[in-house]
Motif scaffolding. Sequence first.
Motif, PDB file in Angstrom:
ATOM      1  N   VAL A   5      -8.898  22.923 -12.587  1.00  0.00           N
ATOM      2  CA  VAL A   5      -7.678  22.778 -13.367  1.00  0.00           C
ATOM      3  C   VAL A   5      -7.048  21.423 -13.072  1.00  0.00           C
ATOM      4  CG1 VAL A   5      -5.397  23.726 -13.892  1.00  0.00           C
ATOM      5  CG2 VAL A   5      -7.288  25.268 -13.309  1.00  0.00           C
ATOM      6  N   ASP A   6      -6.808  20.660 -14.129  1.00  0.00           N
ATOM      7  CA  ASP A   6      -6.039  19.426 -14.043  1.00  0.00           C
ATOM      8  C   ASP A   6      -4.590  19.882 -13.895  1.00  0.00           C
ATOM      9  OD1 ASP A   6      -4.939  16.900 -14.320  1.00  0.00           O
ATOM     10  OD2 ASP A   6      -5.530  16.650 -16.413  1.00  0.00           O
ATOM     11  N   ALA A   7      -4.177  20.107 -12.645  1.00  0.00           N
ATOM     12  CA  ALA A   7      -2.963  20.874 -12.376  1.00  0.00           C
ATOM     13  C   ALA A   7      -1.666  20.070 -12.446  1.00  0.00           C
ATOM     14  CB  ALA A   7      -3.072  21.548 -11.015  1.00  0.00           C
ATOM     15  N   ASP A   8      -1.727  18.776 -12.679  1.00  0.00           N
ATOM     16  CA  ASP A   8      -0.506  17.992 -12.833  1.00  0.00           C
ATOM     17  C   ASP A   8       0.217  18.452 -14.094  1.00  0.00           C
ATOM     18  OD1 ASP A   8      -1.141  16.536 -10.596  1.00  0.00           O
ATOM     19  OD2 ASP A   8      -1.944  14.828 -11.687  1.00  0.00           O
ATOM     20  N   ALA A   9       1.316  19.147 -13.918  1.00  0.00           N
ATOM     21  CA  ALA A   9       2.153  19.628 -15.023  1.00  0.00           C
ATOM     22  C   ALA A   9       1.421  20.579 -15.969  1.00  0.00           C
ATOM     23  CB  ALA A   9       2.729  18.451 -15.804  1.00  0.00           C
ATOM     24  N   CYS A  10       0.483  21.337 -15.466  1.00  0.00           N
ATOM     25  CA  CYS A  10      -0.249  22.300 -16.285  1.00  0.00           C
ATOM     26  C   CYS A  10       0.548  23.602 -16.385  1.00  0.00           C
ATOM     27  CB  CYS A  10      -1.620  22.571 -15.684  1.00  0.00           C
ATOM     28  SG  CYS A  10      -2.586  23.772 -16.623  1.00  0.00           S
ATOM     29  N   PRO A  11       0.874  24.041 -17.611  1.00  0.00           N
ATOM     30  CA  PRO A  11       1.708  25.236 -17.752  1.00  0.00           C
ATOM     31  C   PRO A  11       0.966  26.563 -17.587  1.00  0.00           C
ATOM     32  CG  PRO A  11       1.190  24.362 -19.911  1.00  0.00           C
ATOM     33  CD  PRO A  11       0.613  23.396 -18.897  1.00  0.00           C
ATOM     34  N   VAL A  12      -0.353  26.526 -17.441  1.00  0.00           N
ATOM     35  CA  VAL A  12      -1.119  27.777 -17.388  1.00  0.00           C
ATOM     36  C   VAL A  12      -1.865  27.960 -16.063  1.00  0.00           C
ATOM     37  CG1 VAL A  12      -1.309  28.055 -19.893  1.00  0.00           C
ATOM     38  CG2 VAL A  12      -3.040  26.725 -18.654  1.00  0.00           C
ATOM     39  N   VAL A  69      -9.735  23.177 -17.277  1.00  0.00           N
ATOM     40  CA  VAL A  69      -8.512  23.393 -18.043  1.00  0.00           C
ATOM     41  C   VAL A  69      -7.706  22.108 -17.956  1.00  0.00           C
ATOM     42  CG1 VAL A  69      -6.386  24.735 -18.264  1.00  0.00           C
ATOM     43  CG2 VAL A  69      -8.521  25.867 -17.565  1.00  0.00           C
ATOM     44  N   THR A  70      -7.482  21.478 -19.113  1.00  0.00           N
ATOM     45  CA  THR A  70      -6.767  20.209 -19.155  1.00  0.00           C
ATOM     46  C   THR A  70      -6.151  19.992 -20.527  1.00  0.00           C
ATOM     47  OG1 THR A  70      -6.928  17.814 -18.796  1.00  0.00           O
ATOM     48  CG2 THR A  70      -8.817  18.881 -19.820  1.00  0.00           C
ATOM     49  N   GLN A  71      -5.084  19.208 -20.553  1.00  0.00           N
ATOM     50  CA  GLN A  71      -4.521  18.806 -21.837  1.00  0.00           C
ATOM     51  C   GLN A  71      -4.857  17.353 -22.139  1.00  0.00           C
ATOM     52  OE1 GLN A  71      -0.183  19.147 -21.789  1.00  0.00           O
ATOM     53  NE2 GLN A  71      -0.291  19.400 -19.581  1.00  0.00           N
ATOM     54  N   ASP A  72      -5.686  16.748 -21.300  1.00  0.00           N
ATOM     55  CA  ASP A  72      -6.061  15.339 -21.425  1.00  0.00           C
ATOM     56  C   ASP A  72      -7.366  15.215 -22.212  1.00  0.00           C
ATOM     57  OD1 ASP A  72      -7.293  12.801 -20.868  1.00  0.00           O
ATOM     58  OD2 ASP A  72      -5.963  12.574 -19.141  1.00  0.00           O
ATOM     59  N   TYR A  73      -7.284  14.628 -23.403  1.00  0.00           N
ATOM     60  CA  TYR A  73      -8.469  14.489 -24.262  1.00  0.00           C
ATOM     61  C   TYR A  73      -9.546  13.616 -23.619  1.00  0.00           C
ATOM     62  CZ  TYR A  73      -5.156  15.918 -27.961  1.00  0.00           C
ATOM     63  OH  TYR A  73      -4.218  16.559 -28.715  1.00  0.00           O
ATOM     64  N   GLY A  74      -9.120  12.542 -22.977  1.00  0.00           N
ATOM     65  CA  GLY A  74     -10.087  11.651 -22.343  1.00  0.00           C
ATOM     66  C   GLY A  74     -10.851  12.351 -21.238  1.00  0.00           C
ATOM     67  N   LEU A  75     -10.142  13.116 -20.413  1.00  0.00           N
ATOM     68  CA  LEU A  75     -10.788  13.885 -19.359  1.00  0.00           C
ATOM     69  C   LEU A  75     -11.735  14.915 -19.964  1.00  0.00           C
ATOM     70  CD1 LEU A  75     -11.238  14.829 -16.475  1.00  0.00           C
ATOM     71  CD2 LEU A  75      -9.093  16.133 -16.646  1.00  0.00           C
ATOM     72  N   ALA A  76     -11.290  15.588 -21.006  1.00  0.00           N
ATOM     73  CA  ALA A  76     -12.142  16.588 -21.659  1.00  0.00           C
ATOM     74  C   ALA A  76     -13.432  15.955 -22.179  1.00  0.00           C
ATOM     75  CB  ALA A  76     -11.381  17.258 -22.799  1.00  0.00           C
ATOM     76  N   ALA A  77     -13.347  14.750 -22.718  1.00  0.00           N
ATOM     77  CA  ALA A  77     -14.547  14.059 -23.220  1.00  0.00           C
ATOM     78  C   ALA A  77     -15.533  13.799 -22.083  1.00  0.00           C
ATOM     79  CB  ALA A  77     -14.153  12.752 -23.908  1.00  0.00           C
ATOM     80  N   LEU A  87     -11.080  23.390 -21.927  1.00  0.00           N
ATOM     81  CA  LEU A  87     -10.138  24.225 -22.652  1.00  0.00           C
ATOM     82  C   LEU A  87      -8.750  23.653 -22.456  1.00  0.00           C
ATOM     83  CD1 LEU A  87      -9.526  27.013 -24.070  1.00  0.00           C
ATOM     84  CD2 LEU A  87      -9.388  27.988 -21.747  1.00  0.00           C
ATOM     85  N   ASN A  88      -7.957  23.588 -23.546  1.00  0.00           N
ATOM     86  CA  ASN A  88      -6.591  23.085 -23.354  1.00  0.00           C
ATOM     87  C   ASN A  88      -5.627  24.233 -23.112  1.00  0.00           C
ATOM     88  OD1 ASN A  88      -5.534  24.043 -25.834  1.00  0.00           O
ATOM     89  ND2 ASN A  88      -4.894  22.038 -26.514  1.00  0.00           N
ATOM     90  N   GLN A  89      -4.393  23.898 -22.794  1.00  0.00           N
ATOM     91  CA  GLN A  89      -3.383  24.866 -22.382  1.00  0.00           C
ATOM     92  C   GLN A  89      -2.952  25.803 -23.500  1.00  0.00           C
ATOM     93  OE1 GLN A  89      -2.861  21.679 -22.912  1.00  0.00           O
ATOM     94  NE2 GLN A  89      -1.068  21.510 -24.220  1.00  0.00           N
TER      95      GLN A  89
END
Length: 145
Positions: A5-12, A69-77, A87-89
Amino acid sequence: MKILVDADACPVVDLTVREANKRQIPIILITDTSHVLNRTDAQIITVEKGSDSADFKLVNLVEKNDLVVTQDYGLAAMVLAKGGRALNQNGMIYSEQNMDTLLFTRHVAKKVRMAGGRTKGPHKRTKEQDEDFLRTLQKILEGNI
């Protein structure tokens, strides 16, 4: 399989940890020193604060078939390039089919901001977004997606 989990400010984070522990799937929360996480129900890796330092640590740890689990598109790529799943939040599964559009949208928004324009921030998080995320996460962990 493990979950990162990319846990910096991750709401889930809580939802993800609960589902991972329920299924005895290893879970790693990655954050930088500007965020403090104290949990006994997940492994926590804290990296030095710096531009994308948590992202690079996560990419170095991800292996084929891991879930990120991340909201960062670049990381997801980068995760997809290594054979992982992302998977995004809000429950959106990142894929080869949607990645180009997502990255292009991010690029356009950055250009607008650099030119002095403003882009809209995220709306207040809703219960429905949490439910969508949880439903998709459960399907992935059960092997149904």
